[in-house]
Write a protein that holds these residues in place. Structure first.
Motif, PDB file in Angstrom:
ATOM      1  N   THR A 112      -1.619  -9.521  -9.937  1.00 46.62           N
ATOM      2  CA  THR A 112      -1.221  -8.485  -9.241  1.00 46.62           C
ATOM      3  C   THR A 112      -2.217  -8.201  -8.030  1.00 46.62           C
ATOM      4  OG1 THR A 112      -0.154  -7.431 -11.012  1.00 46.62           O
ATOM      5  CG2 THR A 112      -0.617  -6.012  -9.164  1.00 46.62           C
ATOM      6  N   ARG A 113      -3.644  -8.469  -8.476  1.00 44.58           N
ATOM      7  CA  ARG A 113      -4.838  -8.210  -7.671  1.00 44.58           C
ATOM      8  C   ARG A 113      -4.519  -9.149  -6.492  1.00 44.58           C
ATOM      9  NH1 ARG A 113      -9.568  -9.523  -9.505  1.00 44.58           N
ATOM     10  NH2 ARG A 113      -8.754  -8.941 -11.290  1.00 44.58           N
ATOM     11  N   GLU A 114      -4.000 -10.489  -6.859  1.00 43.74           N
ATOM     12  CA  GLU A 114      -4.125 -11.430  -5.888  1.00 43.74           C
ATOM     13  C   GLU A 114      -2.966 -11.312  -4.879  1.00 43.74           C
ATOM     14  OE1 GLU A 114      -4.030 -16.486  -5.993  1.00 43.74           O
ATOM     15  OE2 GLU A 114      -3.724 -15.363  -7.770  1.00 43.74           O
ATOM     16  N   MET A 119      -3.700   2.039   3.182  1.00 46.69           N
ATOM     17  CA  MET A 119      -3.645   2.639   1.818  1.00 46.69           C
ATOM     18  C   MET A 119      -2.874   1.420   0.932  1.00 46.69           C
ATOM     19  SD  MET A 119      -2.811   6.260   3.205  1.00 46.69           S
ATOM     20  CE  MET A 119      -2.414   5.272   4.809  1.00 46.69           C
ATOM     21  N   ALA A 120      -3.252   1.166   0.080  1.00 45.92           N
ATOM     22  CA  ALA A 120      -2.801   0.273  -1.069  1.00 45.92           C
ATOM     23  C   ALA A 120      -2.548   1.013  -2.247  1.00 45.92           C
ATOM     24  CB  ALA A 120      -3.362  -0.902  -1.455  1.00 45.92           C
ATOM     25  N   LEU A 121      -1.087   1.285  -2.850  1.00 41.86           N
ATOM     26  CA  LEU A 121      -1.010   2.304  -4.060  1.00 41.86           C
ATOM     27  C   LEU A 121      -0.289   1.327  -5.073  1.00 41.86           C
ATOM     28  CD1 LEU A 121      -0.837   4.762  -5.878  1.00 41.86           C
ATOM     29  CD2 LEU A 121       1.297   5.358  -4.346  1.00 41.86           C
ATOM     30  N   GLU A 122      -0.753   1.181  -6.351  1.00 40.81           N
ATOM     31  CA  GLU A 122      -0.164   0.450  -7.385  1.00 40.81           C
ATOM     32  C   GLU A 122       0.611   1.477  -8.191  1.00 40.81           C
ATOM     33  OE1 GLU A 122      -0.997  -2.178 -11.456  1.00 40.81           O
ATOM     34  OE2 GLU A 122      -2.504  -2.426  -9.648  1.00 40.81           O
ATOM     35  N   THR A 123       2.053   1.409  -8.560  1.00 37.42           N
ATOM     36  CA  THR A 123       2.626   2.292  -9.439  1.00 37.42           C
ATOM     37  C   THR A 123       3.385   1.116 -10.735  1.00 37.42           C
ATOM     38  OG1 THR A 123       4.755   2.147  -8.182  1.00 37.42           O
ATOM     39  CG2 THR A 123       3.110   3.850  -7.385  1.00 37.42           C
ATOM     40  N   GLY A 124       4.128   2.029 -11.229  1.00 35.37           N
ATOM     41  CA  GLY A 124       5.104   1.297 -12.234  1.00 35.37           C
ATOM     42  C   GLY A 124       6.147   0.746 -11.471  1.00 35.37           C
ATOM     43  N   ARG A 175       4.407  -2.038  -9.194  1.00 41.83           N
ATOM     44  CA  ARG A 175       4.890  -2.304  -7.656  1.00 41.83           C
ATOM     45  C   ARG A 175       3.648  -1.689  -6.840  1.00 41.83           C
ATOM     46  NH1 ARG A 175      10.560   0.637  -5.935  1.00 41.83           N
ATOM     47  NH2 ARG A 175      10.714  -0.253  -3.889  1.00 41.83           N
ATOM     48  N   LEU A 176       3.558  -2.559  -5.790  1.00 42.24           N
ATOM     49  CA  LEU A 176       2.520  -2.560  -4.821  1.00 42.24           C
ATOM     50  C   LEU A 176       3.101  -1.879  -3.554  1.00 42.24           C
ATOM     51  CD1 LEU A 176       0.783  -5.933  -5.479  1.00 42.24           C
ATOM     52  CD2 LEU A 176       0.139  -3.566  -6.475  1.00 42.24           C
TER      53      LEU A 176
END
Length: 184
Positions: A28-30, A146-151, A173-174
């Protein structure tokens, strides 16, 4: 957990003990950093803010890729301990600041940051609330990404911000966001 790319590529990171945090998976980070790189080109000299920092993996990844500085904000003591251990292992103290605090306790910014990374608990809406607050307190400017990670099933809508891209990666979900064009 490892740093994906940059000067510290392959270096291991420690995660906080217990189940208080959910570290972002390497894959996910990649994907996130690939999305950011295609838009930013480079992380050189960026001022980064890592909110809901957990292990600090997102901010450390940005530093590994050339960011100038990163401020980590995390309220859980075990996570702050892990962030500090990771910073020490990478000898990154000069480039970092760690605040053990709630994201909601941050006051007005001295100036906007270039990149804000958020990985709040899934299903809480905390990322949207935090970004709304960051926008009102001057942490977000016309050049801020801005980068937001959610379900994976969550949606994001924040007045004053536009979603530039979103991508599902497994259970995550990015979202990449920018200041709305009518707000700039």
């Amino acid at each position: 957990m490892r740093i994906v790319a940059g000067q510290w590529r392959g270096r291991k990171l420690v995660a906080p003990s217990g189940e208080i945090t959910r570290p972002t998976a390497d894959r996910t980070r990649e994907t996130l950093f690939s999305m950011l790189t295609s838009r930013l080109g480079s992380f050189e000299e960026l001022a980064v803010l890592d909110l809901f920092a957990g292990s600090g993996a997102l901010g450390l990844e940005a530093l590994s890729r050339g960011a100038a500085s990163c401020t980590f904000v995390e309220q859980e003591a075990s996570a702050v301990k892990a962030i500090r251990a990771n910073i020490d292992a990478l000898d990154a103290r000069r480039q970092t600041t760690v605040q053990q605090a709630s994201v909601m306790s941050l006051g007005p910014a001295k100036q906007p940051h270039d990149l804000i990374l958020l990985d709040p608990p899934y299903g809480t809406g905390a990322g949207e609330v935090a970004l709304d607050r960051m926008l009102r307190l001057g942490w977000i400017g016309p050049a801020t990404w801005m980068a937001l990670e959610t379900g994976a099933k969550e949606t994001v809508s924040i007045k004053g911000l536009d979603c530039v891209a979103d991508r599902r990666v497994g259970k995550a979900r990015l979202w990449l966001l920018r200041l709305a064009s009518d707000a700039a």
